[in-house]
Design an enzyme around this catalytic site. Structure first.
Site, PDB file in Angstrom:
ATOM      1  N   GLY A  46       0.488  -1.057  -0.279  1.00  0.00           N
ATOM      2  CA  GLY A  46      -0.511  -0.404  -0.454  1.00  0.00           C
ATOM      3  C   GLY A  46       1.280   1.473  -0.003  1.00  0.00           C
TER       4      GLY A  46
ATOM      5  CB  CYS B 204     -17.760   3.406 -27.748  1.00  0.00           C
ATOM      6  SG  CYS B 204     -20.018   4.296 -28.742  1.00  0.00           S
ATOM      7  CD  GLU B 205     -18.698   3.691 -21.207  1.00  0.00           C
ATOM      8  OE1 GLU B 205     -18.431   2.864 -22.172  1.00  0.00           O
ATOM      9  OE2 GLU B 205     -19.149   3.742 -20.064  1.00  0.00           O
TER      10      GLU B 205
ATOM     11  CE1 TYR C 193      -2.695  -3.039  -7.972  1.00  0.00           C
ATOM     12  CE2 TYR C 193      -2.116  -1.635  -7.525  1.00  0.00           C
ATOM     13  CZ  TYR C 193      -2.610  -2.842  -7.490  1.00  0.00           C
ATOM     14  OH  TYR C 193      -1.768  -3.179  -5.905  1.00  0.00           O
TER      15      TYR C 193
HETATM   16  N1  LLP Z   1      -1.338  -7.164  -0.246  1.00  0.00           N
HETATM   17  C1  LLP Z   1      -2.739  -7.128  -0.368  1.00  0.00           C
HETATM   18  C2  LLP Z   1      -3.061  -8.216   0.717  1.00  0.00           C
HETATM   19  C3  LLP Z   1      -2.982  -6.028  -0.985  1.00  0.00           C
HETATM   20  O1  LLP Z   1      -4.862  -6.328  -1.096  1.00  0.00           O
HETATM   21  C4  LLP Z   1      -2.797  -5.460  -2.302  1.00  0.00           C
HETATM   22  C5  LLP Z   1      -3.601  -4.165  -3.079  1.00  0.00           C
HETATM   23  C6  LLP Z   1      -1.156  -5.368  -1.768  1.00  0.00           C
HETATM   24  C7  LLP Z   1      -0.324  -5.499  -1.207  1.00  0.00           C
HETATM   25  C8  LLP Z   1      -0.374  -4.128  -3.414  1.00  0.00           C
HETATM   26  O2  LLP Z   1      -1.051  -2.991  -2.713  1.00  0.00           O
HETATM   27  P1  LLP Z   1       0.322  -2.295  -3.569  1.00  0.00           P
HETATM   28  O3  LLP Z   1       1.366  -1.995  -2.084  1.00  0.00           O
HETATM   29  O4  LLP Z   1       0.190  -2.432  -4.911  1.00  0.00           O
HETATM   30  O5  LLP Z   1      -0.712  -0.416  -3.372  1.00  0.00           O
HETATM   31  N2  LLP Z   1      -6.250  -1.077  -8.332  1.00  0.00           N
HETATM   32  C9  LLP Z   1      -5.955  -0.532  -7.432  1.00  0.00           C
HETATM   33  C10 LLP Z   1      -5.043  -0.876  -6.494  1.00  0.00           C
HETATM   34  C11 LLP Z   1      -6.583  -1.881  -5.582  1.00  0.00           C
HETATM   35  C12 LLP Z   1      -5.043  -3.016  -5.104  1.00  0.00           C
HETATM   36  C13 LLP Z   1      -5.777  -3.526  -4.667  1.00  0.00           C
HETATM   37  N3  LLP Z   1      -4.580  -5.181  -3.385  1.00  0.00           N
HETATM   38  C14 LLP Z   1      -5.769   1.055  -8.017  1.00  0.00           C
HETATM   39  O6  LLP Z   1      -5.159   0.742  -9.701  1.00  0.00           O
HETATM   40  O7  LLP Z   1      -5.127   1.631  -7.230  1.00  0.00           O
END
Ligand code: LLP
Length: 437
Positions: free
Chosen positions: A247, A360-361, A389
């Site tokens: 995160g 188309c959006e 992502y």
């Molecule tokens: N660990 C778990 C259990 C998670 O659910 C996630 C992300 C991570 C680690 C990694 O998080 P990161 O370091 O990448 O922030 N699609 C969204 C982000 C969804 C994140 C889901 N879980 C976006 O495009 O911002």
């Protein structure tokens, strides 16, 4: 636009990893995801060198949902990192690249029996149980394959981290994990540890994504440590591990702060050591699961400009040959990006434009009202920081072909995923072979 990693202006044309965007456009076509391998490796090295302590071992687990391909798993493995998966599709991709199974960790709030079987049969490193019901299912699979499985339990620790509503994961109402405030929580853990097919390693949490607030991480760590202590005392067990998730925030535009990964890692280690000391708890190993912070800035998307339009309402559009199918984040989270006309860096005339895709959006907008150097059809627009992502959330909406992915380093480009073909687009479709009137 801020130049990231190895980006350089060579006579008005942007170069990444020592290769000009013109060459990349010509060789691979657009839209194209380009990953600066050196930048990605530097991010990993920064995490690796600073997420360390004398008091416990550390494990870095790359969160593969941010970006996954077979080539990516090789980079992760070379760095000595572990990897996580959240579906059988991710798990399959990782296993099929011969990534060491013992370094794979499986997430998911609704793992299917097939997914659990796949984990157990392949003897992966651990399964992170999302809830009380999964322990039974994993134990059953262990019996079936005559194996023992390492498990952790995902906790909802009730931290409302400051980030987009859709990527918060630890509010009381979140769908993930078992709440530490649940009155049955001790008995849930007790049931897990009594299963002889399972080896309980400890607790996991992930408070959300794109978080800049260090205090939220520290608060999370303190809660995890205190909870681990409480459970180990109440159940009289030794709990060897803690996993505090990922995160860590990333700078996308000038609205975000630039994050020093080494600094944040050291801060987290400091919080961990402090919390463990004050709780008088010893832990063998602490894991983190960074995804975005490793790949976001390393990735850029190249598009070719098609046309432009000045609307009656006064908006000036620049149309590109991709859009929400290769980057859904602006439409889904109002995410913002920086862009540049990458083959025309010397062009001083700038205009306020909206960069729109070809779907188309109406919401198919990559960047709204941004300042862009003047461009014409055929020019290359680069959108930076799309490495996390983007590819992993891409779609075939309007039957768009998924773009190719290349990694670049030291003047060389490596094709990691080829562009989808029309044949692949329809390969799973069947036609009625009988009269359906
Ligand atoms: N660990 C778990 C259990 C998670 O659910 C996630 C992300 C991570 C680690 C990694 O998080 P990161 O370091 O990448 O922030 N699609 C969204 C982000 C969804 C994140 C889901 N879980 C976006 O495009 O911002």
């Amino acid at each position: 636009m801020k130049y990231l990693g190895t980006m350089k202006d060579i006579d008005g044309v942007l170069e990444i990893g020592g290769i000009s965007v013109k060459k990349l456009q010509k060789e691979y076509g657009t839209p194209l995801y380009v990953y600066d391998l050196e930048l990605m490796e530097n991010k990993m090295k920064n995490i690796k060198s600073s997420f360390k302590s004398d008091r416990f071992k550390t494990t870095i687990v790359y969160a593969s949902k941010a970006y996954l391909s077979k080539g990516m798993t090789q980079v992760v493995d070379r760095m000595g990192f572990h990897i996580d998966a959240v579906s059988s599709g991710e798990l399959y991709t990782i296993l099929s690249s011969n990534f060491p199974a013992k370094k794979i960790h499986m997430h998911g709030n609704n793992k299917s029996l097939e997914e659990i079987d796949m984990c157990v049969e392949n003897e992966i490193g651990s399964i992170i149980l999302d809830n009380r019901f999964e322990a039974d299912r994993v134990a059953e699979a262990c019996k079936k394959f005559n194996k023992k499985m390492n498990v952790m339990l995902r906790l909802n620790i009730g931290i409302d981290a400051h980030t987009h509503e859709y990527i918060k994961t630890s509010k009381h109402s979140s769908k993930f994990g078992e709440s530490i405030f649940d009155r049955d929580i001790v008995s849930i853990v007790s049931e897990i540890i009594q299963k002889k097919e399972l080896n309980f390693l400890g607790f996991h949490c992930h408070i959300g994504s794109q978080i800049f607030d260090e205090m939220a991480f520290c608060e999370g760590i303190k809660t995890m440590v205190e909870f681990t202590k409480k459970i180990s005392q109440e159940l009289d067990i030794v709990i060897p591990e803690i996993n505090i998730g990922g995160g860590f925030g990333v700078r996308y535009t000038e609205e975000d702060t630039d994050v020093d990964l080494k600094k944040i890692m050291k801060k987290i280690i400091g919080c961990l050591e402090e919390s463990l000391e004050s709780a008088e708890l010893t832990i063998e190993n602490v894991s983190i699961e960074p995804g975005r912070s490793i790949v976001a800035q390393a990735g850029s998307t190249l598009y070719t400009v098609g046309g432009e339009k000045k609307t009656f309402g006064g908006e000036k559009y620049i149309f590109i040959d991709g859009g929400m199918t290769d980057n859904i984040r602006p439409a889904l989270y109002q995410a913002k990006y920086e862009c540049i006309v990458a083959n025309r860096l010397d062009e001083n005339k700038k205009e306020i434009v909206t960069l729109a895709g070809k779907c188309c959006e109406s919401g198919d907008i990559i960047a709204k009202n941004i300042k862009l150097n003047r461009c014409v059809a055929g020019d290359i627009v680069l959108v930076s920081c799309t490495g996390a992502y983007g590819h992993s959330m891409s779609s075939n909406y309007n039957k768009a072909l998924r773009p190719a992915v290349v990694f670049v380093k030291n003047g060389k480009s490596y094709l990691i995923s080829k562009r989808e073909t029309y044949e692949e687009l329809v390969q799973n479709d069947f036609m009625f072979n009988e009269n359906i009137d």
